[in-house]
Enzyme design. Structure first.
Site, PDB file in Angstrom:
ATOM      1  N   ARG A  47      38.597 -19.238 -27.325  1.00  0.00           N
ATOM      2  CA  ARG A  47      37.499 -18.635 -28.096  1.00  0.00           C
ATOM      3  C   ARG A  47      36.819 -17.531 -27.300  1.00  0.00           C
ATOM      4  O   ARG A  47      36.191 -16.636 -27.864  1.00  0.00           O
ATOM      5  CB  ARG A  47      36.488 -19.705 -28.547  1.00  0.00           C
ATOM      6  N   TYR A  99      33.486  -1.412 -51.807  1.00  0.00           N
ATOM      7  CA  TYR A  99      34.248  -2.657 -51.841  1.00  0.00           C
ATOM      8  C   TYR A  99      33.330  -3.793 -52.305  1.00  0.00           C
ATOM      9  O   TYR A  99      32.290  -4.049 -51.682  1.00  0.00           O
ATOM     10  CB  TYR A  99      34.791  -2.942 -50.439  1.00  0.00           C
ATOM     11  N   ASP A 172      32.433   1.903 -42.798  1.00  0.00           N
ATOM     12  CA  ASP A 172      33.680   1.224 -43.178  1.00  0.00           C
ATOM     13  C   ASP A 172      34.704   2.323 -43.428  1.00  0.00           C
ATOM     14  O   ASP A 172      34.642   3.047 -44.416  1.00  0.00           O
ATOM     15  CB  ASP A 172      33.456   0.374 -44.426  1.00  0.00           C
ATOM     16  N   LYS A 197      44.504  -4.083 -44.128  1.00  0.00           N
ATOM     17  CA  LYS A 197      45.031  -3.020 -44.977  1.00  0.00           C
ATOM     18  C   LYS A 197      46.008  -2.153 -44.170  1.00  0.00           C
ATOM     19  O   LYS A 197      46.927  -2.670 -43.582  1.00  0.00           O
ATOM     20  CB  LYS A 197      43.876  -2.236 -45.595  1.00  0.00           C
TER      21      LYS A 197
HETATM   22  C1  PLP Z   1      39.622  -5.244 -47.958  1.00  0.00           C
HETATM   23  C2  PLP Z   1      38.397  -4.514 -47.589  1.00  0.00           C
HETATM   24  C3  PLP Z   1      37.348  -5.155 -46.910  1.00  0.00           C
HETATM   25  C4  PLP Z   1      37.368  -6.630 -46.578  1.00  0.00           C
HETATM   26  O1  PLP Z   1      38.377  -6.926 -45.650  1.00  0.00           O
HETATM   27  P1  PLP Z   1      39.135  -8.353 -45.569  1.00  0.00           P
HETATM   28  O2  PLP Z   1      40.104  -8.152 -44.474  1.00  0.00           O
HETATM   29  O3  PLP Z   1      39.761  -8.598 -46.906  1.00  0.00           O
HETATM   30  O4  PLP Z   1      38.096  -9.381 -45.257  1.00  0.00           O
HETATM   31  C5  PLP Z   1      36.234  -4.387 -46.567  1.00  0.00           C
HETATM   32  N1  PLP Z   1      36.156  -3.076 -46.890  1.00  0.00           N
HETATM   33  C6  PLP Z   1      37.145  -2.434 -47.540  1.00  0.00           C
HETATM   34  C7  PLP Z   1      37.004  -0.987 -47.842  1.00  0.00           C
HETATM   35  C8  PLP Z   1      38.291  -3.136 -47.920  1.00  0.00           C
HETATM   36  O5  PLP Z   1      39.261  -2.486 -48.589  1.00  0.00           O
END
Ligand code: PLP
Length: 374
Positions: A47, A99, A172, A197
């Site tokens: 951890r 999102y 983000d 992604k």
């Molecule tokens: C998928 C996504 C998230 C969340 O990510 P996870 O890995 O599914 O928890 C946050 N922001 C954007 C723009 C996303 O496409």
């Protein structure tokens, strides 16, 4: 610990942090000697950290031109880690229409913490400026390009306004990837990705990452401490797969961006398509900003409005042969998502289809769209 460098992202990615193939390192605990000293001072308990996680974080930091990066078990865990550092009563400006998972979690979290959440269309320069000046947020959180509308928020301007108001800017940058945009170099304090992604790119790892150029800042220290203490750490196998996926990140992202631009330009004039949202199109509202803050392409994500209603959009999605019908984005395979089916009460038009363009041949994908729209 900075290893900013002038190497091309393709080189950083391909070399994956130095070893040809690193060990996964599934151990949760590490041995001590007869003197009870750790045999490897860097590792005590999984951890705290692990070699594969550190290696993966170093590659991500270099790609992002960051001093430090932290991996999380998902993108949402990374986002939550940022906001959990704020005391009750804090003020937050978050971009609207992003999102949905981010918006939904923030609404719930802020209600429980008595925080003031202000949802603002930050792609509109006037709203961006007024809201930050008025609400003086501890954190301004933007998503650019945004999902599913592909809006562009001016990162440099948002950073300046956030700092003038005494707060921080978090971005983000999932849809852009570190290949196309480096928000920290534009003044952002923290950049976040859902590495689930395009960074991983193979739809088989859930992961999130935060990166910064101010690792000594109180917020970064709080994030790192909370990750350790509350245990939001990535599994070593996930980190290993992520490192493997990233070897081809620039190749994939450039290919997806090129194909997406070709496809967006092609369907823009299609009689069965009412609108195309793609920042690479010159008539897209956020094109000028995107062109300034993205290099080498505009990503693989786009949305289209199918002429007609929700049933028409679903019919098109149902006839596609090459686009798999699934949520998520950024994988090597192209996906089509009918967002309204999944999130009917979030203001998404029923005739919107979101396309994630993979690395298949663009001509094949266009032919598939043509037959599905006919
Ligand atoms: C998928 C996504 C998230 C969340 O990510 P996870 O890995 O599914 O928890 C946050 N922001 C954007 C723009 C996303 O496409």
């Amino acid at each position: 610990m900075t290893d900013h460098n002038d190497l091309d992202p393709a080189t950083i990615s391909a070399q994956g942090g130095g070893t040809i193939v690193p060990d996964i390192g599934m151990a949760t605990t590490y041995a001590r000697g007869a003197d009870y000293a750790l045999l490897d001072p860097a590792n005590m308990y999984a951890r705290d950290h692990s070699d594969i996680t550190r290696q993966c974080e170093r590659v991500l930091a270099r790609l992002e031109q960051a001093d430090a990066a932290l991996l999380f078990p998902s993108g949402m865990a990374a986002i939550a880690a940022v906001f959990r550092t704020l005391p009750a009563g804090s003020s937050i400006v978050v971009q609207s229409g992003i999102y949905w998972g981010t918006t939904a979690w923030l609404r719930d979290f802020c209600a429980r913490r008595a925080m003031h959440l202000h949802e603002v269309d930050t792609a509109d320069p006037a709203q961006l400026e007024t809201s930050i000046a008025t609400y003086k947020p501890q954190i301004t959180f933007i998503e650019t390009p945004s999902n599913p509308w592909l809006k562009s928020t001016d990162i440099a301007r948002a950073a300046m306004l956030a700092h003038d108001a005494g707060g921080l800017l978090a971005v983000d940058s999932t849809a852009a990837t570190p290949v196309l945009s480096q928000p920290l170099t534009l003044g952002a304090d923290i950049v976040m990705h859902s590495a689930t992604k395009a960074i991983n790119g193979h739809s088989d790892v859930l992961a999130g990452v935060l990166a910064t150029n101010a690792p000594d800042a109180p917020i970064w220290q709080a994030i790192a401490t909370d990750r350790h203490d509350a245990g939001a750490v990535i599994n070593p196998f996930a980190a290993w797969l992520l490192l493997r996926g990233m070897r081809t990140l620039p190749l994939r992202v450039h290919r997806m961006s090129q194909s997406a631009l070709t496809i967006a330009s092609h369907v823009a004039d299609h009689p069965k398509i009412d609108a195309v949202y793609y920042p690479g199109l010159p008539d897209h509202a956020g094109h000028a900003i995107a062109a300034r803050q993205m290099q080498g392409g505009f990503g693989g994500l786009m949305s289209v409005l199918v002429t007609g209603d929700g049933a028409d959009a679903l019919r098109v999605a149902g006839r596609l042969q090459l686009f798999a019908r699934a949520t998520s984005l950024g994988g090597v395979e192209s996906l089509v998502e009918h967002r309204f089916t999944i999130e009917p009460h979030t203001g998404i038009p029923p005739n919107l289809l979101r396309l994630s363009i993979g690395i298949e041949d663009a001509g094949d994908l266009i032919a598939d769209l043509e037959q599905a729209l006919d």
